[in-house]
Design an enzyme around this catalytic site. Structure first.
Site, mmCIF file in Angstrom:
data_model
loop_
_atom_site.group_PDB
_atom_site.id
_atom_site.type_symbol
_atom_site.label_atom_id
_atom_site.label_comp_id
_atom_site.label_asym_id
_atom_site.label_seq_id
_atom_site.Cartn_x
_atom_site.Cartn_y
_atom_site.Cartn_z
ATOM 1 N N GLY A 121 -0.636 -13.381 0.281
ATOM 2 C CA GLY A 121 0.466 -12.604 -0.162
ATOM 3 C C GLY A 121 1.668 -13.252 0.760
ATOM 4 O O GLY A 121 1.545 -14.550 0.943
ATOM 5 N N ASP B 150 -8.193 -7.113 13.820
ATOM 6 C CA ASP B 150 -7.730 -5.745 13.409
ATOM 7 C C ASP B 150 -6.588 -5.514 14.197
ATOM 8 O O ASP B 150 -6.782 -5.312 15.160
ATOM 9 C CB ASP B 150 -8.906 -4.790 13.142
ATOM 10 C CG ASP B 150 -8.287 -3.604 12.795
ATOM 11 O OD1 ASP B 150 -7.064 -3.236 12.705
ATOM 12 O OD2 ASP B 150 -9.157 -2.593 12.436
ATOM 13 N N TYR C 132 4.020 5.576 3.777
ATOM 14 C CA TYR C 132 4.407 4.311 3.982
ATOM 15 C C TYR C 132 5.835 4.057 4.271
ATOM 16 O O TYR C 132 6.340 3.407 5.220
ATOM 17 C CB TYR C 132 4.098 3.522 2.620
ATOM 18 C CG TYR C 132 4.534 2.087 2.478
ATOM 19 C CD1 TYR C 132 3.471 1.090 3.048
ATOM 20 C CD2 TYR C 132 5.556 1.610 2.147
ATOM 21 C CE1 TYR C 132 3.888 -0.368 2.801
ATOM 22 C CE2 TYR C 132 5.916 0.353 1.855
ATOM 23 C CZ TYR C 132 4.777 -0.607 2.428
ATOM 24 O OH TYR C 132 5.029 -2.020 2.230
HETATM 25 P P1 NDP Z 1 -1.367 -8.260 0.957
HETATM 26 O O1 NDP Z 1 -2.204 -6.866 0.722
HETATM 27 O O2 NDP Z 1 -1.234 -9.394 0.070
HETATM 28 O O3 NDP Z 1 -1.705 -8.731 2.429
HETATM 29 C C1 NDP Z 1 -1.470 -7.978 3.478
HETATM 30 C C2 NDP Z 1 -2.517 -8.433 4.463
HETATM 31 O O4 NDP Z 1 -2.852 -7.798 5.608
HETATM 32 C C3 NDP Z 1 -4.179 -8.648 3.835
HETATM 33 O O5 NDP Z 1 -4.620 -9.744 4.116
HETATM 34 C C4 NDP Z 1 -4.743 -7.572 4.485
HETATM 35 O O6 NDP Z 1 -6.213 -7.558 4.594
HETATM 36 C C5 NDP Z 1 -4.216 -7.451 5.843
HETATM 37 N N1 NDP Z 1 -4.562 -6.430 6.770
HETATM 38 C C6 NDP Z 1 -4.596 -5.327 6.325
HETATM 39 N N2 NDP Z 1 -4.989 -4.451 7.366
HETATM 40 C C7 NDP Z 1 -5.027 -4.944 8.600
HETATM 41 C C8 NDP Z 1 -5.429 -4.737 9.607
HETATM 42 N N3 NDP Z 1 -5.711 -3.744 10.075
HETATM 43 N N4 NDP Z 1 -5.568 -5.907 10.622
HETATM 44 C C9 NDP Z 1 -5.246 -7.280 10.175
HETATM 45 N N5 NDP Z 1 -4.786 -7.614 9.036
HETATM 46 C C10 NDP Z 1 -4.784 -6.464 7.919
HETATM 47 O O7 NDP Z 1 0.236 -7.616 0.915
HETATM 48 P P2 NDP Z 1 1.670 -8.224 0.988
HETATM 49 O O8 NDP Z 1 1.483 -9.753 1.094
HETATM 50 O O9 NDP Z 1 2.415 -7.714 -0.203
HETATM 51 O O10 NDP Z 1 2.381 -7.480 2.199
HETATM 52 C C11 NDP Z 1 2.460 -8.041 3.376
HETATM 53 C C12 NDP Z 1 3.512 -7.235 3.881
HETATM 54 O O11 NDP Z 1 4.772 -7.122 3.514
HETATM 55 C C13 NDP Z 1 3.184 -5.762 4.447
HETATM 56 O O12 NDP Z 1 3.502 -5.515 6.009
HETATM 57 C C14 NDP Z 1 3.715 -5.076 3.431
HETATM 58 O O13 NDP Z 1 3.911 -3.676 3.765
HETATM 59 C C15 NDP Z 1 4.929 -5.767 3.138
HETATM 60 N N6 NDP Z 1 5.602 -5.443 2.198
HETATM 61 C C16 NDP Z 1 5.124 -5.721 0.824
HETATM 62 C C17 NDP Z 1 5.720 -5.776 -0.236
HETATM 63 C C18 NDP Z 1 5.479 -6.187 -1.499
HETATM 64 O O14 NDP Z 1 6.098 -5.775 -2.601
HETATM 65 N N7 NDP Z 1 4.355 -6.787 -1.738
HETATM 66 C C19 NDP Z 1 7.151 -5.054 -0.394
HETATM 67 C C20 NDP Z 1 7.629 -4.642 0.909
HETATM 68 C C21 NDP Z 1 6.857 -4.820 2.146
HETATM 69 P P3 NDP Z 1 -6.898 -6.638 3.373
HETATM 70 O O15 NDP Z 1 -6.596 -7.046 1.970
HETATM 71 O O16 NDP Z 1 -8.354 -6.903 3.650
HETATM 72 O O17 NDP Z 1 -6.722 -5.228 3.389
#
Ligand code: NDP
Length: 260
Positions: free
Chosen positions: A17, A62, A155
């Site tokens: 992502g 984590d 959120y």
């Molecule tokens: P993704 O779900 O593609 O990526 C998020 C990543 O964070 C995943 O690899 C996930 O792993 C990991 N993750 C979750 N929990 C933990 C944890 N406790 N410790 C370490 N890693 C963790 O999401 P995006 O790329 O879309 O999002 C990235 C950021 O951008 C986030 O903060 C999101 O809130 C923010 N965002 C995204 C938007 C969107 O439209 N996509 C809009 C606005 C903000 P796993 O998948 O295993 O949980």
């Protein structure tokens, strides 16, 4: 451009992502990368970055676990000699009507999105301060840190919190050559919006695949949802010398969706 040659960037949630797109951009501009995630694939993702000719490691971490976060930054220091850029990107979302929103959802969202950002910022600042060569902290908030969307009060609260952390820390470290800024992505096409029960809960099925993204795009002045690379460009700018005099700011990357 090779703006980050000799520097090291940590990106949490960096295996896919937006996180991976930012890491790719930092790597393309010469930074060594530490990717952290709770997903096993983080090691494969790091090895893909090595194709850019930089060194990259993937670490299972984590961000809600203080000891794990400390170990992550220690490993980055041992491997690459320090941390120059720390991107607090790991995040989670669930979507539910108020009558269905469970206490665990509130807690889990705040833990990752807000406490996780705090723990990583704390660790990054302590290491950067000790090294005495400044640094860049970039916190990934959300359009929901500007304007809470429907069905996601937990959120929205977690992301408004990220802006608060950003402003407070920016003031605390302003004289140490460390900047702290936040990015608010709008609607970015990633797995976060994938159609699964964990994200959508009881609302799953109201929209067919792709329908919701298409509907949302109509509200965006640029009439398209974003991609990871749209966010990566701003992250690279904030991490660069061109942003030396920018701190405590929260910047939208959303095709004009929110203009405040
Ligand atoms: P993704 O779900 O593609 O990526 C998020 C990543 O964070 C995943 O690899 C996930 O792993 C990991 N993750 C979750 N929990 C933990 C944890 N406790 N410790 C370490 N890693 C963790 O999401 P995006 O790329 O879309 O999002 C990235 C950021 O951008 C986030 O903060 C999101 O809130 C923010 N965002 C995204 C938007 C969107 O439209 N996509 C809009 C606005 C903000 P796993 O998948 O295993 O949980």
């Amino acid at each position: 451009m090779n703006r980050f040659s000799g520097k090291t960037a940590i990106v949490t949630g960096g295996n896919k992502g937006i996180g991976f797109a930012m890491a790719e951009r930092f790597a393309a501009e010469g930074a060594n990368i530490v990717l952290a995630s709770v997903e096993e694939q983080v090691e494969d993702a790091a090895s893909r970055l090595c194709d850019c000719g930089v060194d990259a490691i993937g670490v299972l971490c984590d961000v809600t676990d203080k000891a794990a976060v400390q170990a992550l930054y220690s490993l980055a220091e041992e491997t690459f000699g320090g941390v120059d850029i720390s991107v607090q990107n790991a995040g989670v979302i669930t979507i539910a009507r108020i009558e269905d929103l469970a206490e665990w959802q509130w807690d889990a969202t705040m833990e990752v999105n807000t406490k996780g950002v705090f723990l990583c910022c704390q660790e990054a600042i302590l290491r950067m301060r000790k090294a005495g060569r400044g640094g860049r902290l970039i916190n990934i908030a959300s359009g929901q840190a500007r304007d809470g969307f429907i069905y996601t009060p937990h959120y929205a609260a977690s992301k408004f919190g990220v802006v608060g952390i950003t402003q407070s820390l920016a003031k605390e470290v302003a004289l140490e050559g460390i900047t702290v800024n936040a990015i608010c992505p709008g609607i970015i096409k990633t797995d976060m919006w994938s159609y699964n029960d964990r994200v959508w809960g009881a609302l799953l099925g109201e929209y067919g695949p792709g329908e919701l993204m298409d509907a949302w795009a109509q509200n965006i002045p640029m009439k398209r949802v974003g991609e990871g690379k749209d966010v990566a460009g701003l992250a690279a700018f904030l991490a660069s010398e061109d942003a030396d005099y920018i701190t405590g700011q929260t910047i939208n990357v959303d095709g004009g969706l929110i203009m405040s």
